[in-house]
Design an enzyme around this catalytic site. Structure first.
Site, PDB file in Angstrom:
ATOM      1  N   SER A  45       0.931  -1.239  -0.028  1.00  0.00           N
ATOM      2  CA  SER A  45       0.141  -0.174  -0.006  1.00  0.00           C
ATOM      3  C   SER A  45       0.858   1.237   0.096  1.00  0.00           C
ATOM      4  O   SER A  45       1.695   1.143   0.666  1.00  0.00           O
ATOM      5  CB  SER A  45      -0.855  -0.203   1.091  1.00  0.00           C
ATOM      6  N   SER A  46       0.383   2.389  -0.581  1.00  0.00           N
ATOM      7  CA  SER A  46       1.111   3.679  -0.615  1.00  0.00           C
ATOM      8  C   SER A  46       1.360   4.284   0.695  1.00  0.00           C
ATOM      9  O   SER A  46       2.069   5.127   0.982  1.00  0.00           O
ATOM     10  CB  SER A  46       0.473   4.613  -1.563  1.00  0.00           C
ATOM     11  N   CYS A  47       0.428   3.434   1.774  1.00  0.00           N
ATOM     12  CA  CYS A  47       0.779   4.208   3.280  1.00  0.00           C
ATOM     13  C   CYS A  47       1.946   3.869   3.730  1.00  0.00           C
ATOM     14  O   CYS A  47       2.377   4.083   4.897  1.00  0.00           O
ATOM     15  CB  CYS A  47      -0.435   3.793   4.197  1.00  0.00           C
ATOM     16  N   TYR A  62      -0.533  -0.792  10.098  1.00  0.00           N
ATOM     17  CA  TYR A  62      -0.653  -1.430   8.906  1.00  0.00           C
ATOM     18  C   TYR A  62       0.281  -1.303   7.959  1.00  0.00           C
ATOM     19  O   TYR A  62       1.022  -2.085   7.424  1.00  0.00           O
ATOM     20  CB  TYR A  62      -1.808  -1.073   8.233  1.00  0.00           C
ATOM     21  N   LYS A 115       3.358  -3.702   6.144  1.00  0.00           N
ATOM     22  CA  LYS A 115       3.635  -4.069   4.637  1.00  0.00           C
ATOM     23  C   LYS A 115       4.922  -3.629   4.323  1.00  0.00           C
ATOM     24  O   LYS A 115       5.625  -4.136   3.398  1.00  0.00           O
ATOM     25  CB  LYS A 115       2.677  -2.905   4.045  1.00  0.00           C
ATOM     26  N   LEU A 156      -7.337   2.063  -4.164  1.00  0.00           N
ATOM     27  CA  LEU A 156      -7.937   1.246  -5.003  1.00  0.00           C
ATOM     28  C   LEU A 156      -9.414   1.365  -4.803  1.00  0.00           C
ATOM     29  O   LEU A 156      -9.870   1.728  -3.784  1.00  0.00           O
ATOM     30  CB  LEU A 156      -7.508  -0.311  -4.989  1.00  0.00           C
ATOM     31  N   HIS A 160     -12.899   2.332   2.971  1.00  0.00           N
ATOM     32  CA  HIS A 160     -11.826   3.429   2.557  1.00  0.00           C
ATOM     33  C   HIS A 160     -12.929   4.309   2.221  1.00  0.00           C
ATOM     34  O   HIS A 160     -13.907   4.327   1.911  1.00  0.00           O
ATOM     35  CB  HIS A 160     -10.719   2.948   1.576  1.00  0.00           C
TER      36      HIS A 160
END
Length: 323
Positions: free
Chosen positions: A118-120, A147, A151, A177, A190
């Site tokens: 994920s971009s987080c 989270y 990742k 997404l 989300h």
């Protein structure tokens, strides 16, 4: 095992492919894409059939099925509220899933594995657009740091497997997404599916106002999940490197702009109120997708077209979603 024993190139369409998380938003899109591209031996298990947190069960599954390729799309996911409320769950469960699947895949010599993050993973105040090199250069967004750490650990495990075993496994980090099969739960979704549900219910009920969290000013990038699935296959066949690859569109919009667009599509013409006592999250999260472009892939589905198709899907499934 030399790093060149397996290299990027066309995947064998007759080989067994395990899509971990094939019932979720991303996994189901990957499954559809692989089917449409002629893959004939796809394997998936629902969480009720295989608990990926159960290490012995995961190892037994891999020993029995012996997949040649793996797409690791399984994860515990959620929006700001869920991540902020249950950080231990998001950290622990995602670490267990990732470690179990990748360890079992190593044991079986899985030729190519795609880990989806994920971009987080990037720092809250990373320079925009965010390049892959920004990883581990600053503090994370506190509302989803647990989270994100899980990742990041997944990326590191992929890199460790490459170094220790020479397998050309790769990682991809998608932006926000959306699409068919999304989670439209009022508390666990989300931002985009939450907005779709909120505005659609307001339009159906004749409500004169909708209240959203934050200020509406944060900027977000949105990628249709079918584009994501296409990128997954493209990268597995055309990219072989240790660095994670950003997957996005390279453009972003404000939360207010996306809310207004959704309101217009569903026919809500009332007032939108912003609860500024609630957190905004990261002020901007736009990915630098030049590495992806260099690998020969760019997003194809425009945001409004993608929103309309997603809202159509939501309308077709609204009764079961609310059930």
């Amino acid at each position: 095992m030399p790093d060149t024993e397996f290299a990027a190139g066309p995947l064998d369409r007759s080989a067994r492919v395990y899509v971990a998380g094939h019932g979720g938003l991303v996994g189901s899109a990957v499954w559809r894409k692989l089917e449409s591209e002629g893959f004939t031996d796809l394997v998936g298990r629902r969480s009720s059939e295989l608990d990926l947190k159960n290490r012995d069960a995961v190892f037994a599954f891999f020993a029995e099925q012996k997949p040649r390729y793996v797409v690791l799309a399984a994860a515990k996911v959620g929006g700001i509220m869920a991540n902020n409320t249950y950080p231990q769950d998001f950290l622990s469960e995602n670490l267990q899933i990732q470690v179990n699947v990748m360890d079992a895949a190593v044991e079986q010599g899985v030729e190519r594995l795609m880990f989806l993050g994920s971009s987080c993973i990037y720092p809250k105040f990373a320079e925009q657009p965010i390049h892959e090199d920004a990883l581990l250069t600053g503090y994370l967004e506190p509302t989803n740091d647990a989270y994100a750490i899980a990742k990041i650990a997944g990326i590191m495990q992929v890199q460790a497997v490459r170094r220790q075993f020479g397998l050309p496994w790769i990682s991809a980090m998608p932006t926000n997404l959306y699409g068919p099969g999304d989670n439209f739960s009022p508390t666990g979704s989300h931002v985009l599916p939450a907005l779709i549900r909120r505005y659609d219910e307001a339009a159906r009920s004749g409500a004169d106002r909708v209240e959203n969290w934050g200020t509406g000013t944060p900027r977000r990038e949105f990628l249709h999940v079918d584009d994501m699935a296409a990128a997954v296959l493209h990268l597995m066949e055309h990219y072989d490197g240790p660095a994670q690859v950003n997957v996005g569109t390279g453009t972003d919009v404000t939360i207010k702009e996306i809310a207004d667009t959704i309101a217009g599509i569903v026919g809500f013409d009332g007032e939108t109120v912003w609860d500024t006592s609630k957190p905004d999250g990261t002020p901007q999260k736009l990915l630098d997708v030049s590495k992806l472009g260099d690998a020969g892939w760019n997003a194809q589905i425009g945001l409004e077209d993608g929103l309309r198709s997603t809202i159509d899907w939501y309308h077709q499934h609204v009764d079961e979603i609310r059930g």
